[in-house]
Design an enzyme around this catalytic site. Structure first.
Site, PDB file in Angstrom:
ATOM      1  N   GLY A  74       0.798  -1.212   0.000  1.00 20.37           N
ATOM      2  CA  GLY A  74       0.000   0.000   0.000  1.00 20.37           C
ATOM      3  C   GLY A  74       0.835   1.270   0.000  1.00 20.37           C
ATOM      4  N   GLY A  91      -0.138  -5.727   0.926  1.00 17.69           N
ATOM      5  CA  GLY A  91      -1.287  -5.731   0.031  1.00 17.69           C
ATOM      6  C   GLY A  91      -0.916  -6.019  -1.398  1.00 17.69           C
ATOM      7  CD  GLU A 120       1.276  -6.144   6.031  1.00 10.92           C
ATOM      8  OE1 GLU A 120       1.036  -6.252   4.826  1.00 10.92           O
ATOM      9  OE2 GLU A 120       1.745  -7.081   6.718  1.00 10.92           O
ATOM     10  CG  ASP A 139      -3.496  -5.098   4.936  1.00  9.78           C
ATOM     11  OD1 ASP A 139      -2.445  -5.725   4.697  1.00  9.78           O
ATOM     12  OD2 ASP A 139      -3.712  -3.948   4.491  1.00  9.78           O
TER      13      ASP A 139
END
Length: 384
Positions: free
Chosen positions: A72, A119, A142, A150
């Site tokens: 991300g 991601g 993360e 996620d």
């Protein structure tokens, strides 16, 4: 919506239509092909369009540069930190996209050369065919910046053998190409110099027939043998330490293992683990553990809640401090709040997992069948 700096003259995602083949190319090489709001929007647009197109049979996703996708766009989240729901739209869309990729009706092939993290790896792992090279690197780091595992990876990692999922999620440890195939996080290993030829062969194949696609890929595939020092050969230690009930107990057990002969590899991993956000670690462990009992759609809905609560600083602002230290000031000296695991209260962690009102929940479209990540490791070299 948080603003993102993108050169208007650069197409961040390229879409090509070649007879029955469709190509998606991530095209932000200088930014390591990070997933921005524009990227999410374009990916969703192409995939929706081509799933409905009867002429589209095979979808190939690749990237320019030295990274498939570094995950991300952290700066986008950081810039929106003072607005409660500045990133709501892109987060919602990304989770919808993750579910769509898992349940896609057409044959998909990911050609992964370089970094594929967080991601960004959600564009690789769920694919029926995910081809990696000796340059491929996967990680879910993360928790180290105050976030959580996620984009469906709480589900995926929880289905790996033993406690490997907890280990990868909490430590952010990296796996390389052959290790990804050995665990089933990728389907085939192909030397990087052969990747362009494989792409051309898949395009000329001009069909989405899975047997035909598999046969072509296997022509280029090299047998996987993991190195002796691979973390995949440390499964008994990982299972022993990362099966503990709490992060504190995991670290204590890992410290004890580090003192034993032959376990020098633990030192660096343990150091990184202790530098990570205490809040991020506790949220991540609970999320992985809950995923074992849930199907993919339930995991994505839970991850969406966690993501929004973290971005809203519901119990801690660690994610913004982590991003600051890593990408803004680059001092690599985050000041976590709270700073110690024992000060992260379970009651506070509970708040991050609380369901939203129904109209605020993630509503992913109902599919005819929820195609689950199939745990490819079961037939992999790692399992045998």
């Amino acid at each position: 919506m948080a603003q993102e700096l993108v050169d208007p003259n650069v197409e961040v995602v390229l879409g090509e239509e070649i007879d029955h083949v469709r190509l998606i190319t991530l095209n932000r090489p200088r930014q390591l092909n990070v997933i921005s709001s524009k990227v999410v929007s374009l990916l969703a647009e192409y995939l929706e369009k081509w799933e409905k197109d009867n002429n589209a049979e095979l979808i190939i996703i690749k990237a320019t540069g030295r990274a498939f996708s570094a995950g991300g766009d952290l700066k986008m989240f950081y810039d929106g930190r003072n607005s409660k729901d500045s990133c709501l739209e892109v987060v919602y869309r990304m989770y919808w996209l993750c579910y769509h990729i898992h349940t896609y009706k057409k044959t998909q092939v990911a050609l992964v050369h370089g970094i594929s993290m967080g991601g960004g790896a959600s564009l690789m792992v769920p694919m029926k065919f995910s081809v990696v090279t000796e340059k491929s690197v996967f990680a879910t780091p993360e928790a180290s910046i105050g976030f959580h595992t996620d984009c469906g990876f709480s589900y995926i990692l929880s289905h790996l053998p033993g406690r490997l999922g907890e280990f990868l999620a909490l430590t952010g440890a990296r796996l390389h190409g052959k290790e990804l195939v050995a665990t089933g996080l990728a389907s085939h290993f192909v030397p990087s110099q052969k990747l362009p030829e494989l792409e051309n062969r898949l395009i000329s194949l001009n069909t989405g027939d899975q047997n035909a696609v598999k046969s072509v890929i296997e022509e280029f595939t090299v047998e996987v043998q993991i190195n002796e020092d691979s973390v995949l050969n440390k499964q008994s230690i990982i299972d022993e330490c990362f099966s503990r009930d709490t992060v504190e107990e995991i670290i204590k057990s890992f410290e004890a293992a580090a003192s034993k002969e032959g376990n020098a590899w633990i030192g660096g991993v343990l150091k990184g683990l202790k530098r990570s956000s205490p809040t991020g670690l506790k949220i991540t462990l609970r999320s992985i553990r809950e995923s074992r009992k849930q199907k993919l759609s339930e995991c994505l809905k839970r991850e969406f809640r966690i993501t929004m609560n973290i971005l809203r600083s519901t119990i801690s602002g660690d994610v913004y401090e982590g991003i600051r230290a890593l990408t803004i000031d680059k001092d690599n000296a985050p000041k976590w709040e709270p700073a110690a695991l024992e000060k992260v209260q379970d009651e506070k962690v509970d708040l991050v997992f609380e369901p939203f009102e129904e109209h605020l929940e993630l509503h992913i479209p109902e599919r005819e069948e929820e195609l689950r990540w199939d745990g490819k490791y079961e037939n992999s070299a790692y399992a045998t």
